[in-house]
Design a protein around this motif. Structure first.
Motif, PDB file in Angstrom:
ATOM      1  N   VAL A  69     -41.324  64.339  41.790  1.00  0.00           N
ATOM      2  CA  VAL A  69     -40.050  64.980  42.157  1.00  0.00           C
ATOM      3  C   VAL A  69     -40.278  66.004  43.265  1.00  0.00           C
ATOM      4  CG1 VAL A  69     -38.155  66.429  41.345  1.00  0.00           C
ATOM      5  CG2 VAL A  69     -39.023  64.594  39.889  1.00  0.00           C
ATOM      6  N   LEU A  70     -41.331  66.807  43.145  1.00  0.00           N
ATOM      7  CA  LEU A  70     -41.646  67.789  44.194  1.00  0.00           C
ATOM      8  C   LEU A  70     -41.913  67.101  45.525  1.00  0.00           C
ATOM      9  CD1 LEU A  70     -44.006  70.499  42.653  1.00  0.00           C
ATOM     10  CD2 LEU A  70     -41.586  70.704  43.219  1.00  0.00           C
ATOM     11  N   SER A  71     -42.651  66.002  45.480  1.00  0.00           N
ATOM     12  CA  SER A  71     -42.971  65.262  46.692  1.00  0.00           C
ATOM     13  C   SER A  71     -41.698  64.792  47.397  1.00  0.00           C
ATOM     14  CB  SER A  71     -43.850  64.055  46.341  1.00  0.00           C
ATOM     15  OG  SER A  71     -44.090  63.252  47.482  1.00  0.00           O
ATOM     16  N   LEU A  72     -40.768  64.253  46.632  1.00  0.00           N
ATOM     17  CA  LEU A  72     -39.501  63.797  47.202  1.00  0.00           C
ATOM     18  C   LEU A  72     -38.701  64.964  47.780  1.00  0.00           C
ATOM     19  CD1 LEU A  72     -38.537  61.232  44.438  1.00  0.00           C
ATOM     20  CD2 LEU A  72     -38.985  60.684  46.844  1.00  0.00           C
ATOM     21  N   GLY A  73     -38.739  66.099  47.089  1.00  0.00           N
ATOM     22  CA  GLY A  73     -38.023  67.271  47.567  1.00  0.00           C
ATOM     23  C   GLY A  73     -38.578  67.794  48.875  1.00  0.00           C
ATOM     24  N   GLN A  74     -39.896  67.878  48.965  1.00  0.00           N
ATOM     25  CA  GLN A  74     -40.520  68.338  50.211  1.00  0.00           C
ATOM     26  C   GLN A  74     -40.229  67.364  51.352  1.00  0.00           C
ATOM     27  OE1 GLN A  74     -44.384  70.849  48.476  1.00  0.00           O
ATOM     28  NE2 GLN A  74     -44.612  69.483  50.196  1.00  0.00           N
ATOM     29  N   ASP A  75     -40.261  66.083  51.045  1.00  0.00           N
ATOM     30  CA  ASP A  75     -39.965  65.073  52.063  1.00  0.00           C
ATOM     31  C   ASP A  75     -38.528  65.201  52.552  1.00  0.00           C
ATOM     32  OD1 ASP A  75     -41.590  63.289  53.346  1.00  0.00           O
ATOM     33  OD2 ASP A  75     -40.973  61.557  52.153  1.00  0.00           O
ATOM     34  N   ASP A  76     -37.615  65.508  51.631  1.00  0.00           N
ATOM     35  CA  ASP A  76     -36.208  65.653  51.991  1.00  0.00           C
ATOM     36  C   ASP A  76     -35.998  66.850  52.903  1.00  0.00           C
ATOM     37  OD1 ASP A  76     -33.409  64.872  51.694  1.00  0.00           O
ATOM     38  OD2 ASP A  76     -33.190  66.736  50.573  1.00  0.00           O
ATOM     39  N   VAL A  77     -36.640  67.972  52.576  1.00  0.00           N
ATOM     40  CA  VAL A  77     -36.539  69.162  53.429  1.00  0.00           C
ATOM     41  C   VAL A  77     -37.159  68.870  54.791  1.00  0.00           C
ATOM     42  CG1 VAL A  77     -37.272  71.554  53.731  1.00  0.00           C
ATOM     43  CG2 VAL A  77     -36.480  70.778  51.497  1.00  0.00           C
ATOM     44  N   ALA A  78     -38.298  68.179  54.784  1.00  0.00           N
ATOM     45  CA  ALA A  78     -38.971  67.839  56.042  1.00  0.00           C
ATOM     46  C   ALA A  78     -38.076  66.976  56.929  1.00  0.00           C
ATOM     47  CB  ALA A  78     -40.281  67.111  55.751  1.00  0.00           C
ATOM     48  N   LEU A  79     -37.364  66.040  56.326  1.00  0.00           N
ATOM     49  CA  LEU A  79     -36.477  65.167  57.091  1.00  0.00           C
ATOM     50  C   LEU A  79     -35.388  65.972  57.784  1.00  0.00           C
ATOM     51  CD1 LEU A  79     -35.695  62.265  57.834  1.00  0.00           C
ATOM     52  CD2 LEU A  79     -34.272  62.214  55.772  1.00  0.00           C
ATOM     53  N   GLY A  80     -34.807  66.928  57.055  1.00  0.00           N
ATOM     54  CA  GLY A  80     -33.776  67.777  57.659  1.00  0.00           C
ATOM     55  C   GLY A  80     -34.321  68.601  58.804  1.00  0.00           C
ATOM     56  N   LEU A  81     -35.521  69.152  58.613  1.00  0.00           N
ATOM     57  CA  LEU A  81     -36.137  69.959  59.663  1.00  0.00           C
ATOM     58  C   LEU A  81     -36.452  69.113  60.888  1.00  0.00           C
ATOM     59  CD1 LEU A  81     -38.555  72.109  57.483  1.00  0.00           C
ATOM     60  CD2 LEU A  81     -36.618  72.972  58.811  1.00  0.00           C
ATOM     61  N   ARG A  82     -36.923  67.902  60.644  1.00  0.00           N
ATOM     62  CA  ARG A  82     -37.294  67.026  61.749  1.00  0.00           C
ATOM     63  C   ARG A  82     -36.079  66.668  62.596  1.00  0.00           C
ATOM     64  NH1 ARG A  82     -41.979  65.579  62.485  1.00  0.00           N
ATOM     65  NH2 ARG A  82     -42.961  63.657  62.615  1.00  0.00           N
ATOM     66  N   HIS A  83     -34.938  66.550  61.968  1.00  0.00           N
ATOM     67  CA  HIS A  83     -33.721  66.197  62.691  1.00  0.00           C
ATOM     68  C   HIS A  83     -33.040  67.430  63.301  1.00  0.00           C
ATOM     69  CE1 HIS A  83     -33.079  62.068  60.538  1.00  0.00           C
ATOM     70  NE2 HIS A  83     -34.216  62.161  61.199  1.00  0.00           N
ATOM     71  N   GLY A  84     -33.614  68.592  63.106  1.00  0.00           N
ATOM     72  CA  GLY A  84     -33.056  69.797  63.699  1.00  0.00           C
ATOM     73  C   GLY A  84     -31.743  70.214  63.095  1.00  0.00           C
ATOM     74  N   GLN A  85     -31.469  69.782  61.836  1.00  0.00           N
ATOM     75  CA  GLN A  85     -30.183  70.076  61.213  1.00  0.00           C
ATOM     76  C   GLN A  85     -30.226  71.322  60.339  1.00  0.00           C
ATOM     77  OE1 GLN A  85     -29.786  66.444  59.086  1.00  0.00           O
ATOM     78  NE2 GLN A  85     -28.666  65.409  60.723  1.00  0.00           N
ATOM     79  N   LEU A  86     -31.418  71.642  59.835  1.00  0.00           N
ATOM     80  CA  LEU A  86     -31.515  72.707  58.853  1.00  0.00           C
ATOM     81  C   LEU A  86     -32.619  73.678  59.202  1.00  0.00           C
ATOM     82  CD1 LEU A  86     -31.264  70.449  55.681  1.00  0.00           C
ATOM     83  CD2 LEU A  86     -29.457  71.871  56.616  1.00  0.00           C
ATOM     84  N   LYS A  87     -32.424  74.909  58.849  1.00  0.00           N
ATOM     85  CA  LYS A  87     -33.423  75.948  59.083  1.00  0.00           C
ATOM     86  C   LYS A  87     -33.681  76.682  57.788  1.00  0.00           C
ATOM     87  CE  LYS A  87     -34.262  80.266  61.590  1.00  0.00           C
ATOM     88  NZ  LYS A  87     -33.705  81.257  62.517  1.00  0.00           N
ATOM     89  N   MET A  88     -34.961  76.747  57.385  1.00  0.00           N
ATOM     90  CA  MET A  88     -35.314  77.472  56.168  1.00  0.00           C
ATOM     91  C   MET A  88     -35.460  78.942  56.507  1.00  0.00           C
ATOM     92  SD  MET A  88     -35.938  76.705  52.970  1.00  0.00           S
ATOM     93  CE  MET A  88     -36.798  75.153  52.800  1.00  0.00           C
ATOM     94  N   GLN A  89     -34.725  79.787  55.869  1.00  0.00           N
ATOM     95  CA  GLN A  89     -34.801  81.218  56.113  1.00  0.00           C
ATOM     96  C   GLN A  89     -35.922  81.814  55.285  1.00  0.00           C
ATOM     97  OE1 GLN A  89     -31.859  83.746  56.736  1.00  0.00           O
ATOM     98  NE2 GLN A  89     -30.391  82.555  57.690  1.00  0.00           N
ATOM     99  N   ALA A  90     -36.976  82.252  55.957  1.00  0.00           N
ATOM    100  CA  ALA A  90     -38.169  82.742  55.257  1.00  0.00           C
ATOM    101  C   ALA A  90     -37.893  83.987  54.434  1.00  0.00           C
ATOM    102  CB  ALA A  90     -39.278  83.020  56.264  1.00  0.00           C
TER     103      ALA A  90
END
Length: 235
Positions: A160-181
Motif C-alpha cells: 500500500v505504501l509503495s502504491l501511495g508513493q508511486d501515486d504522489v510521484a506521478l502527480g509530481l512528475r506531471h507538474g500538477q501537485l506540490k508537496m509543502q514541506a
C-alpha cells in the motif's frame, strides 16, 4: 534486554534510508550471530505469555536503538529469519519517525490495492496514530500469533505504501501537485510550476518511485519468507 544492558540512543531513519543501513563487517561471524540471535528473540517472545515481554520486544528498538538491530541483522539475506526481522523492525522505525508522511502515502495508496489494505488492517481513516498502533499490533502478533501472518501483513502494508508513493510521484512528475514541506499533514496544493520547480518535482518523483520499488521488493521478500515459514524452511 535486562536493565543492566547498555543503553543505545535510538537511531532515526527517514523513508528513503530504509533498506540502506549497513550491518556488521565480519561475514561468517555476523551470519552465525544473526541467525542465532533472531531465533532466540523470536523463540523467547513466542514462548512467553507475559504481555510485558511482548511489549518490550515490540519496543526493543525504542530502548536500544535501530542501530543495535542493524548490527545484528541488516546484512542477513532477505529471505531468512534475521533478514525478515530486520525488515519489519526497520519498517517500524521509519513509520514511527515519520508517521504523518507515512499515513499520507498510505491514504494515497490504499484504494489502489484493496486486498492489501484489508490484510494490513489499518483502521480508516489511516491517520498517524492508527498507522503506529497497527504496526505495533502486527509486530506483537509475530510473537503472540502466527509469524507468517505477521510477515504477510507487513508485506501488505509495504504494498500500500509503495502504491501511495508511486501515486504522489506521478502527480509530481506531471507538474500538477506540490508537496509543502512545512505542512505537518503534507497538504497538497495545485499550482502553476516554474521550470525550476518542475525540475525539483521531477527529482523528488524519481526518489519516490525508487523508494516505491524498494518497498514492493520488500513486500515480495516478506511474502516469500512467510511461505517458507509455513513450509518450515525459513532459517
Amino acid at each position: 534486554m535486562e536493565s543492566q544492558a547498555r543503553y543505545h540512543r535510538p537511531v532515526k531513519f527517514s523513508p528513503d534510508q530504509f533498506d540502506h543501513y549497513p550491518g556488521g563487517t565480519s561475514p561468517e561471524e555476523t551470519t552465525r550471530a544473526a541467525h542465532t540471535s533472531a531465533r532466540l528473540i523470536l523463540d523467547r517472545g513466542r514462548a512467553s505469555t507475559d504481555p510485558s515481554v511482548t511489549k518490550r520486544l515490540v519496543r526493543f528498538t525504542d530502548e536500544f536503538g535501530l542501530e543495535t538491530v542493524a548490527q545484528l541483522w541488516a546484512q542477513a539475506a532477505p529471505i531468512t529469519l534475521p533478514g525478515s526481522l530486520w525488515r519489519i523492525y526497520a519498517l517500524r522505525g521509519v513509520i514511527r519517525k515519520n508517521p504523518a508522511l507515512i499515513s499520507h502515502y498510505y491514504q494515497r495508496g490504499m484504494h489502489s490495492n484493496y486486498a492489501a489494505y484489508v490484510l494490513a488492517g489499518v483502521a480508516s481513516p489511516p491517520n498517524a496514530e492508527e498507522i503506529c498502533t497497527t504496526v505495533d499490533a502486527i509486530l506483537a502478533g509475530a510473537f503472540t500469533g502466527e509469524f507468517d501472518i505477521a510477515l504477510e501483513r507487513f508485506a501488505a502494508f509495504c504494498r500500500v505504501l509503495s502504491l501511495g508513493q508511486d501515486d504522489v510521484a506521478l502527480g509530481l512528475r506531471h507538474g500538477q501537485l506540490k508537496m509543502q514541506a512545512d505542512a505537518p499533514d503534507e497538504t497538497l496544493q495545485r499550482f502553476s510550476p516554474s521550470e525550476e520547480v518542475c525540475s525539483e518535482a521531477a527529482t523528488r518523483a524519481t526518489r519516490l518511485r525508487a523508494g516505491a520499488k524498494r518497498l514492493l521488493n520488500t513486500a515480495i521478500e516478506l511474502e516469500t519468507s512467510a511461505a517458507k515459514w509455513r513450509a518450515s524452511t525459513l532459517d
